[in-house]
Design a protein around this motif. Structure first.
Motif, PDB file in Angstrom:
ATOM      1  N   GLY A   1     -11.847 -55.292 -20.601  1.00 50.56           N
ATOM      2  CA  GLY A   1     -11.326 -54.869 -21.078  1.00 50.56           C
ATOM      3  C   GLY A   1      -9.677 -54.860 -20.800  1.00 50.56           C
ATOM      4  O   GLY A   1      -9.274 -54.290 -22.946  1.00 50.56           O
ATOM      5  N   SER A   2      -9.281 -53.627 -20.766  1.00 44.41           N
ATOM      6  CA  SER A   2      -7.762 -52.967 -20.277  1.00 44.41           C
ATOM      7  C   SER A   2      -7.109 -53.999 -20.378  1.00 44.41           C
ATOM      8  O   SER A   2      -6.659 -55.206 -19.760  1.00 44.41           O
ATOM      9  CB  SER A   2      -8.124 -52.369 -19.548  1.00 44.41           C
ATOM     10  N   ILE A   3      -5.761 -52.884 -20.760  1.00 44.67           N
ATOM     11  CA  ILE A   3      -4.639 -54.811 -20.658  1.00 44.67           C
ATOM     12  C   ILE A   3      -4.104 -53.675 -19.133  1.00 44.67           C
ATOM     13  O   ILE A   3      -3.837 -52.743 -19.321  1.00 44.67           O
ATOM     14  CB  ILE A   3      -3.369 -54.569 -22.048  1.00 44.67           C
ATOM     15  N   CYS A   4      -3.350 -54.253 -17.936  1.00 47.57           N
ATOM     16  CA  CYS A   4      -3.182 -53.487 -17.203  1.00 47.57           C
ATOM     17  C   CYS A   4      -2.023 -54.770 -16.643  1.00 47.57           C
ATOM     18  O   CYS A   4      -1.887 -55.449 -16.419  1.00 47.57           O
ATOM     19  CB  CYS A   4      -3.583 -53.481 -16.159  1.00 47.57           C
ATOM     20  N   LEU A   5      -0.631 -52.992 -17.015  1.00 44.41           N
ATOM     21  CA  LEU A   5       0.561 -53.840 -16.066  1.00 44.41           C
ATOM     22  C   LEU A   5       0.743 -53.319 -15.388  1.00 44.41           C
ATOM     23  O   LEU A   5       0.562 -52.177 -15.178  1.00 44.41           O
ATOM     24  CB  LEU A   5       1.900 -54.141 -17.788  1.00 44.41           C
TER      25      LEU A   5
ATOM     26  N   ARG B   1       1.805 -47.921 -12.458  1.00 48.13           N
ATOM     27  CA  ARG B   1       0.639 -49.244 -12.805  1.00 48.13           C
ATOM     28  C   ARG B   1       0.072 -48.382 -13.561  1.00 48.13           C
ATOM     29  O   ARG B   1      -0.206 -47.670 -14.009  1.00 48.13           O
ATOM     30  CB  ARG B   1       0.136 -49.420 -12.324  1.00 48.13           C
ATOM     31  N   LEU B   2      -0.019 -49.127 -14.846  1.00 49.75           N
ATOM     32  CA  LEU B   2       0.045 -48.905 -16.806  1.00 49.75           C
ATOM     33  C   LEU B   2      -1.827 -49.860 -17.011  1.00 49.75           C
ATOM     34  O   LEU B   2      -1.281 -50.789 -17.114  1.00 49.75           O
ATOM     35  CB  LEU B   2       1.263 -49.355 -18.030  1.00 49.75           C
ATOM     36  N   TYR B   3      -2.152 -48.596 -17.474  1.00 45.53           N
ATOM     37  CA  TYR B   3      -3.657 -49.442 -17.774  1.00 45.53           C
ATOM     38  C   TYR B   3      -4.274 -49.123 -19.585  1.00 45.53           C
ATOM     39  O   TYR B   3      -3.834 -47.596 -19.814  1.00 45.53           O
ATOM     40  CB  TYR B   3      -5.136 -48.904 -17.122  1.00 45.53           C
ATOM     41  N   ILE B   4      -4.017 -49.779 -20.214  1.00 43.81           N
ATOM     42  CA  ILE B   4      -4.284 -48.957 -21.849  1.00 43.81           C
ATOM     43  C   ILE B   4      -5.353 -50.031 -22.587  1.00 43.81           C
ATOM     44  O   ILE B   4      -5.660 -51.180 -22.166  1.00 43.81           O
ATOM     45  CB  ILE B   4      -3.125 -50.032 -22.823  1.00 43.81           C
ATOM     46  N   ASN B   5      -6.194 -49.602 -22.832  1.00 43.00           N
ATOM     47  CA  ASN B   5      -7.604 -49.652 -23.545  1.00 43.00           C
ATOM     48  C   ASN B   5      -8.662 -48.765 -24.798  1.00 43.00           C
ATOM     49  O   ASN B   5      -7.939 -47.919 -25.003  1.00 43.00           O
ATOM     50  CB  ASN B   5      -8.551 -49.519 -22.442  1.00 43.00           C
ATOM     51  N   LYS B   6      -8.783 -49.488 -25.129  1.00 44.92           N
ATOM     52  CA  LYS B   6     -10.449 -48.868 -26.738  1.00 44.92           C
ATOM     53  C   LYS B   6     -10.784 -47.521 -25.811  1.00 44.92           C
ATOM     54  O   LYS B   6     -11.330 -47.402 -24.882  1.00 44.92           O
ATOM     55  CB  LYS B   6     -10.828 -49.565 -27.039  1.00 44.92           C
ATOM     56  N   GLU B   7     -10.968 -46.263 -26.566  1.00 45.59           N
ATOM     57  CA  GLU B   7     -12.007 -45.362 -26.185  1.00 45.59           C
ATOM     58  C   GLU B   7     -13.271 -45.077 -27.277  1.00 45.59           C
ATOM     59  O   GLU B   7     -12.943 -44.856 -28.327  1.00 45.59           O
ATOM     60  CB  GLU B   7     -10.878 -44.184 -25.779  1.00 45.59           C
ATOM     61  N   PHE B   8     -14.117 -44.865 -26.620  1.00 44.67           N
ATOM     62  CA  PHE B   8     -14.706 -44.723 -27.651  1.00 44.67           C
ATOM     63  C   PHE B   8     -15.426 -43.400 -27.637  1.00 44.67           C
ATOM     64  O   PHE B   8     -16.888 -43.188 -28.539  1.00 44.67           O
ATOM     65  CB  PHE B   8     -15.892 -45.863 -27.427  1.00 44.67           C
ATOM     66  N   SER B   9     -15.227 -42.983 -26.664  1.00 42.77           N
ATOM     67  CA  SER B   9     -16.512 -41.561 -26.870  1.00 42.77           C
ATOM     68  C   SER B   9     -16.150 -40.340 -27.253  1.00 42.77           C
ATOM     69  O   SER B   9     -16.638 -39.496 -26.967  1.00 42.77           O
ATOM     70  CB  SER B   9     -16.454 -40.968 -24.654  1.00 42.77           C
ATOM     71  N   TYR B  10     -14.844 -40.159 -27.492  1.00 47.08           N
ATOM     72  CA  TYR B  10     -14.160 -38.941 -28.416  1.00 47.08           C
ATOM     73  C   TYR B  10     -15.628 -38.751 -29.886  1.00 47.08           C
ATOM     74  O   TYR B  10     -15.669 -37.423 -30.608  1.00 47.08           O
ATOM     75  CB  TYR B  10     -12.715 -39.345 -28.707  1.00 47.08           C
TER      76      TYR B  10
ATOM     77  N   ARG C   1      -3.523 -44.833 -19.129  1.00 49.94           N
ATOM     78  CA  ARG C   1      -3.098 -44.484 -17.812  1.00 49.94           C
ATOM     79  C   ARG C   1      -2.398 -45.011 -17.134  1.00 49.94           C
ATOM     80  O   ARG C   1      -2.472 -45.919 -16.906  1.00 49.94           O
ATOM     81  CB  ARG C   1      -4.583 -44.730 -17.463  1.00 49.94           C
ATOM     82  N   TRP C   2      -1.688 -43.982 -16.625  1.00 48.69           N
ATOM     83  CA  TRP C   2      -0.544 -44.266 -15.534  1.00 48.69           C
ATOM     84  C   TRP C   2      -1.033 -43.675 -14.150  1.00 48.69           C
ATOM     85  O   TRP C   2      -1.249 -42.718 -14.159  1.00 48.69           O
ATOM     86  CB  TRP C   2       0.586 -43.593 -16.219  1.00 48.69           C
ATOM     87  N   GLN C   3      -1.085 -44.855 -12.943  1.00 48.14           N
ATOM     88  CA  GLN C   3      -0.798 -44.493 -11.750  1.00 48.14           C
ATOM     89  C   GLN C   3       0.384 -44.956 -11.225  1.00 48.14           C
ATOM     90  O   GLN C   3       0.917 -45.620 -11.397  1.00 48.14           O
ATOM     91  CB  GLN C   3      -1.711 -45.727 -11.401  1.00 48.14           C
ATOM     92  N   ALA C   4       0.949 -43.760 -10.302  1.00 46.25           N
ATOM     93  CA  ALA C   4       2.262 -44.331  -9.889  1.00 46.25           C
ATOM     94  C   ALA C   4       1.714 -44.279  -7.715  1.00 46.25           C
ATOM     95  O   ALA C   4       0.308 -44.271  -7.853  1.00 46.25           O
ATOM     96  CB  ALA C   4       2.584 -42.722  -9.602  1.00 46.25           C
ATOM     97  N   LEU C   5       2.676 -45.279  -8.106  1.00 45.73           N
ATOM     98  CA  LEU C   5       1.949 -46.198  -6.436  1.00 45.73           C
ATOM     99  C   LEU C   5       2.845 -45.746  -5.153  1.00 45.73           C
ATOM    100  O   LEU C   5       2.524 -46.244  -4.339  1.00 45.73           O
ATOM    101  CB  LEU C   5       2.249 -47.666  -6.757  1.00 45.73           C
ATOM    102  N   ARG C   6       3.837 -44.852  -5.685  1.00 47.85           N
ATOM    103  CA  ARG C   6       4.839 -44.252  -4.514  1.00 47.85           C
ATOM    104  C   ARG C   6       4.928 -42.901  -4.664  1.00 47.85           C
ATOM    105  O   ARG C   6       4.978 -42.379  -5.418  1.00 47.85           O
ATOM    106  CB  ARG C   6       6.309 -45.454  -4.154  1.00 47.85           C
ATOM    107  N   GLU C   7       5.653 -42.517  -3.782  1.00 47.28           N
ATOM    108  CA  GLU C   7       5.991 -41.360  -3.846  1.00 47.28           C
ATOM    109  C   GLU C   7       7.279 -40.786  -4.413  1.00 47.28           C
ATOM    110  O   GLU C   7       7.524 -41.859  -4.372  1.00 47.28           O
ATOM    111  CB  GLU C   7       6.097 -40.985  -2.145  1.00 47.28           C
ATOM    112  N   GLY C   8       7.318 -39.844  -4.897  1.00 51.62           N
ATOM    113  CA  GLY C   8       8.450 -39.917  -6.109  1.00 51.62           C
ATOM    114  C   GLY C   8       8.644 -40.026  -7.164  1.00 51.62           C
ATOM    115  O   GLY C   8       9.083 -39.718  -8.287  1.00 51.62           O
ATOM    116  N   VAL C   9       7.595 -40.553  -7.294  1.00 51.16           N
ATOM    117  CA  VAL C   9       6.815 -41.014  -9.064  1.00 51.16           C
ATOM    118  C   VAL C   9       6.527 -40.401  -9.672  1.00 51.16           C
ATOM    119  O   VAL C   9       5.582 -40.061 -10.064  1.00 51.16           O
ATOM    120  CB  VAL C   9       6.505 -42.495  -9.148  1.00 51.16           C
TER     121      VAL C   9
END
Length: 749
Positions: free
Chosen positions: A139-143, A150-159, A171-179
């Motif tokens: 269900g994540s939005i992935c861009l 890379r960015l993921y946006i989703n609902k969270e139910f655990s809190y 959720r942000w993921q850097a994909l290369r050095e220096g980011v």
């Protein structure tokens, strides 16, 4: 054929035929005069035409205006398309523009409560949908952006299971050095206020009153670093939104950096705080939660039961700490701490006649060298007998222990040989990494991730308990910056602060612990978290309330404040909050055996404040002033604490164990929609039933007092006071403290 007529000059001027005289000056003048006459005739005819046909020009004007309106609305629609249409809605509460990465969060009433700029670490570029294995199919939005993230946006139910609270994961993921993924949130609104994180260098409440640049979110000394001794990656604002950062994120934080009025989160690897990389490139992972108001949101997110594994004796210890003082015996020099000093101190407490016995906390000078974990027999020859007497007097004995081991300790060589110490990175594991702590110029540090180290230390501590009948220990763990610079543990740490979490978790069930000096996660009760040391000054007393409110909000309900009048200086130490590490020498300071006592007025005002805090801690006894006014004030305040404050603390300690809510609360936890209660940093509430407004200014007997909604009974004159208003120039003599007790809702005013 008709006869030809003779031509004249006038004929040529009208027909335009060529002639020998057509370029003559006379002919030119005639032409110009004719054109001028014609133009004059036309201009003179315009008013008459307007008079004759006014509707034509009104129509033309209307058409022109309509054209301009169409141009305006087309342009406006174009702008709105890029700002609104491209800001797609996700999960009903989120609007996110993929082009400029602006995000808006809305609550259930469709009110915007949070605005931010995601991915502020790179410029404008086109986003693409993730493909293949990059998609999570949950269900994540992935861009994804081609310049490295890379960015993921989703609902969270655990809190939380509260239906009015909604949470979303970023959720942000850097994909290369220096980011270094960086998200910033707007703090420009004067009506929005932020709380949480912990104590930081400006000691401000709310947070937006302070400022600092990007710094690692790890514990430290706020005189040298940006953050204090107890932290939590939790931030909440007054409009009902909260940001909770994952523990694994290598977090850097900035507040109003370069006058930007922004709060920024950044994931960044470095050479100390985040040297151990959990992922190849840094990842910024956090959750945003929303509710209709800050009180509902905070109560829902704080809700956790602390009863699990709690023994009857643990609850008894909690009640003991809340109802009895902590007597901190902390001499400046090691040779001053003797068994006679301990014996005489407890005798002086009993001689007062009105204070309960409580816990006697001994600093690390009970050893010859820090890390010996055996008594210095040259100064404690008959400690067993003295401890028996102290126990019969009703006191409990607590020893401070540290993970630091002096290089002069009798155990240092053994620990090096057995590899029980943290080792130097990039070297042989037998080489210990060294650091400095307080008065120790050179010390190793026990590697608590090593099971053999845990067994070794537990054996040492258990022998002390069995031999001398010590009741409990206090963990003096230092801060992240006290860990050796090039540390290397047997098990890699997420960051240096994880060390203290592991230490507490491994020993909380092995030995009796009553407190820790530093934390980044909630220790299991009955372990209390200590506030940082405060110097003895009027500047420092003002920081006690903001600090204890901040620690309570982020999730530490059970707290040990500093000593009444300020904490004792350590030789070589500089850990005081704030300013100079030395005890301030006020004009009317008092001497006790060649030791400087805090200023009398400061001591009295501090005692009034401490009367309402979870634990009241003494280093200097009231009797040392040889002043009847001090003794009488201490007697009255002790009675007030025992009769009024302690029952409330015990009552709300059960709520803290049930729901994780703090004992000492900001005023907005009583009424979240009251604007005044959001920014007050010199008042607090004990639970929801008692407001305290101490005097924190030297020489002052007046102050401004704000009461939340309701009816309150004045603790000084017992009159009824109506809430939701300020009381100006409220008089508080030196022998009084301003407090107000909440009356039942049906009280007639």
């Amino acid at each position: 054929m008709p006869p030809k007529l003779p031509r004249s000059h006038d004929d040529d001027s009208f027909t335009g035929n060529n002639s020998d005289d057509e370029d003559s000056p006379i002919n030119s003048i005639t032409s110009i005069n004719s054109l001028a006459s014609l133009l004059k005739e036309k201009l003179q005819s315009i008013p008459s035409k307007i008079k004759k046909k006014p509707s034509d020009y009104k129509i033309r004007a209307f058409v022109g205006f309509l054209f301009l309106c169409i141009v305006f609305f087309v342009g406006f629609a174009y702008i709105m398309y890029h700002q609104q249409v491209l800001a797609r809605s996700y999960f009903h509460r989120i609007k996110f523009n993929q082009e400029n990465r602006m995000i808006k969060i809305f609550n259930s009433q469709n009110i915007e409560i949070l605005r931010g700029h995601l991915g502020s670490f790179f410029g404008t570029s086109e986003a693409y949908d993730c493909v293949g294995s990059d998609e999570k199919y949950d269900g994540s939005i992935c861009l994804q952006w081609l310049n490295g993230a890379r960015l993921y946006i989703n609902k969270e139910f655990s809190y939380t299971d509260e239906p009015e609270v909604k949470c979303y994961s970023i959720r942000w993921q850097a994909l290369r050095e220096g980011v270094n993924p960086t998200d910033c949130f707007d703090w420009s609104s004067s009506t929005d206020h932020w709380f949480g994180g912990g104590q930081f260098e400006n000691v401000t409440w709310p947070l937006e009153r302070g400022t600092h640049g990007f710094a690692p979110f790890i514990t430290g000394d706020i005189k040298k670093h940006q953050w204090g001794n107890a932290l939590m990656k939790y931030f909440i604002n007054s409009r009902g939104s909260a940001i909770i950062v994952d523990n694994d994120t290598p977090l850097y934080v900035s507040i109003n950096n370069e006058n930007s009025r922004k709060f920024c989160l950044q994931a960044k690897h470095d050479s100390f705080g985040y040297i151990n990389h959990i992922t190849t490139y840094p990842e910024l992972n956090y959750n945003i939660c929303t509710a209709i108001n800050v009180k509902l949101l905070h109560s829902s997110l704080s809700r956790q039961s602390l009863w699990d594994g709690l023994k009857p004796e643990d609850k008894k210890t909690i009640h003991s700490l809340l109802s009895e003082p902590v007597w901190h015996i902390s001499p400046r020099w090691k040779h001053e701490l003797t068994e006679s000093m301990m014996y005489n101190y407890t005798e002086d407490v009993i001689a007062l006649g009105f204070l309960k016995q409580g816990h006697v906390l001994i600093n690390e000078y009970w050893q010859n060298h820090t890390g010996d974990f055996t008594l210095d027999e040259s100064r404690f020859q008959t400690l067993e007998d003295k401890v028996n007497i102290i126990h019969r007097r009703g006191f409990k004995i607590v020893f401070s222990i540290q993970p630091f081991m002096s290089t002069e300790s009798i155990n240092f060589a053994e620990c090096v040989q057995k590899r029980l110490l943290i080792s130097e990175r990039f070297s042989n594991r037998t080489i210990p990494a060294l650091t400095r702590y307080k008065a120790l110029p050179s010390a190793g540090m026990l590697d608590i991730t090593n099971n053999r180290t845990v067994t070794w230390l537990h054996t040492k501590l258990q022998k002390i308990v069995n031999t001398y009948k010590i009741d409990a220990f206090f963990l003096d763990l230092g801060t992240a910056y006290d860990v050796p610079r090039y540390y290397q543990c047997e098990r890699p740490l997420i960051n240096p602060d994880e060390y203290k979490t592991i230490f507490v978790e491994r020993f909380e069930k092995l030995i009796s612990l009553i407190g820790v000096s530093s934390a980044v996660s909630l220790p299991r009760p009955p372990i209390f978290v200590s506030l940082p040391p405060f110097e003895s000054s009027w500047e420092a007393i003002k920081n006690v309330i903001p600090t204890i409110l901040s620690y309570g909000v982020v999730g530490y309900p059970f707290l040990i404040p500093g000593a009444v009048g300020g904490d004792i200086d350590w030789p070589g130490g500089d850990q005081f909050v704030p300013g100079s590490p030395k005890i301030s020498l006020e004009q009317n300071t008092t001497q006790e055996n060649d030791k400087v006592l805090p200023d009398k007025e400061l001591y009295l005002r501090w005692l009034q404040l401490a009367t309402f805090l979870p634990v009241i801690k003494f280093t200097h006894l009231p009797s040392k002033y040889n002043d009847e006014q001090v003794l009488e004030a201490a007697k009255i305040l002790t009675s007030l604490r025992q009769k009024t404050v302690t029952p409330l603390l015990i009552k709300y300690s059960s709520q803290a164990l049930d729901e994780g809510l703090p004992l000492i609360r900001p005023l907005w936890m009583l009424e979240p929609n009251d604007p005044a209660g959001l920014v007050i940093d010199d008042e607090f509430s004990v639970g929801e039933e008692l407001i305290v407004a101490p005097i924190l200014e030297k020489g002052s007997v007046f102050r401004e007092v704000y009461l939340p909604p309701g009816v309150w009974k004045d603790g000084i004159d017992e009159s009824l006071r109506k809430g939701s208003r300020w009381m100006h120039d409220y008089r508080v003599p030196l022998d009084k403290v301003a407090y107000f007790i909440k009356m039942p809702d049906n009280t007639r005013f």
